[in-house]
Design a protein around this motif. Sequence first.
Motif, PDB file in Angstrom:
ATOM      1  N   SER A  28       0.857  -1.182   0.000  1.00  0.00           N
ATOM      2  CA  SER A  28       0.000   0.000   0.000  1.00  0.00           C
ATOM      3  C   SER A  28       0.895   1.235   0.000  1.00  0.00           C
ATOM      4  CB  SER A  28      -0.902  -0.005   1.238  1.00  0.00           C
ATOM      5  OG  SER A  28      -0.113   0.128   2.405  1.00  0.00           O
ATOM      6  N   THR A  39      -2.567   5.855   7.829  1.00  0.00           N
ATOM      7  CA  THR A  39      -3.473   5.796   6.688  1.00  0.00           C
ATOM      8  C   THR A  39      -2.691   5.372   5.455  1.00  0.00           C
ATOM      9  OG1 THR A  39      -4.858   7.550   7.624  1.00  0.00           O
ATOM     10  CG2 THR A  39      -5.107   7.108   5.272  1.00  0.00           C
ATOM     11  N   ARG A  41      -3.195   3.641   1.238  1.00  0.00           N
ATOM     12  CA  ARG A  41      -4.112   3.461   0.108  1.00  0.00           C
ATOM     13  C   ARG A  41      -3.607   2.304  -0.734  1.00  0.00           C
ATOM     14  NH1 ARG A  41      -5.196   8.774  -2.201  1.00  0.00           N
ATOM     15  NH2 ARG A  41      -6.705   8.842  -0.521  1.00  0.00           N
ATOM     16  N   PHE A  63      -8.974   1.253  -1.955  1.00  0.00           N
ATOM     17  CA  PHE A  63      -9.245   1.285  -0.527  1.00  0.00           C
ATOM     18  C   PHE A  63      -8.323   2.308   0.139  1.00  0.00           C
ATOM     19  CE2 PHE A  63     -11.120  -2.560  -1.811  1.00  0.00           C
ATOM     20  CZ  PHE A  63     -11.910  -3.079  -0.801  1.00  0.00           C
ATOM     21  N   GLU A  65      -7.327   3.083   3.765  1.00  0.00           N
ATOM     22  CA  GLU A  65      -7.442   2.311   4.997  1.00  0.00           C
ATOM     23  C   GLU A  65      -6.831   3.070   6.166  1.00  0.00           C
ATOM     24  OE1 GLU A  65      -6.896  -1.755   2.353  1.00  0.00           O
ATOM     25  OE2 GLU A  65      -5.515  -1.403   4.017  1.00  0.00           O
ATOM     26  N   SER A  74     -10.182  -0.983  12.331  1.00  0.00           N
ATOM     27  CA  SER A  74      -9.699  -0.239  11.172  1.00  0.00           C
ATOM     28  C   SER A  74     -10.927   0.128  10.342  1.00  0.00           C
ATOM     29  CB  SER A  74      -8.727  -1.078  10.341  1.00  0.00           C
ATOM     30  OG  SER A  74      -9.356  -2.228   9.817  1.00  0.00           O
ATOM     31  N   LYS A  76     -12.024   1.266   6.407  1.00  0.00           N
ATOM     32  CA  LYS A  76     -11.559   1.265   5.020  1.00  0.00           C
ATOM     33  C   LYS A  76     -12.622   1.893   4.123  1.00  0.00           C
ATOM     34  CE  LYS A  76      -9.047  -2.850   6.184  1.00  0.00           C
ATOM     35  NZ  LYS A  76      -8.969  -4.280   6.152  1.00  0.00           N
ATOM     36  N   TRP A  88     -17.937   2.031   3.493  1.00  0.00           N
ATOM     37  CA  TRP A  88     -16.837   1.786   4.417  1.00  0.00           C
ATOM     38  C   TRP A  88     -16.952   0.380   4.976  1.00  0.00           C
ATOM     39  CZ3 TRP A  88     -19.496   6.229   3.878  1.00  0.00           C
ATOM     40  CH2 TRP A  88     -18.755   7.394   3.632  1.00  0.00           C
TER      41      TRP A  88
END
Length: 166
Positions: A28, A39, A41, A63, A65, A74, A76, A88
């Motif tokens: 990510s 955070t 992505r 996503f 996250e 968490s 997302k 979400w």
Amino acid sequence: MSANSADGATVVEVVLVKGGRTKIRYDSALMGDDGTRVTVRAPWAGAGVRDFGFVRFEPGDLFTEHYWRDRWYSVKEVRAADGTLKGWYCDITRPAVLTGTELVVEDLDLDLWRSADGSDVRRLDEDEFAESGLAESDPQAAAAALAALDELEALARGDGFGTLLT
């Protein structure tokens, strides 16, 4: 030492652990880390399409996250390839641990879904949670997980995570 993606973002490997085993790991892009919330992505990391009946996760979905070091969940945000917000998906987890560029999250079976318009808020996998035996093996963790699910449901039915994610 951190790896960078083609756009220069730091690459973080998300490792989702369930029942003591790695369920999935994927790369990510780090979007932010304030010391409490991380955070990232990432595109949909599953194989093919996952149809839950109320939402489909599919190749091209993106996503964003949010993981906390001090919370038991968490959140997302899920967007389709064209940028349309699907909703979400929230996992109840132990607090996330970021070591270097590896973010490890232990999934505790409970989940929550909130549709983009807020008309559909649903608790998921409560049967799996009951079958996991966590209430017997770690009652404090089980209580924290259930409290986290209640907190997320209240947020989802309220402002839809607006204050949580700003």
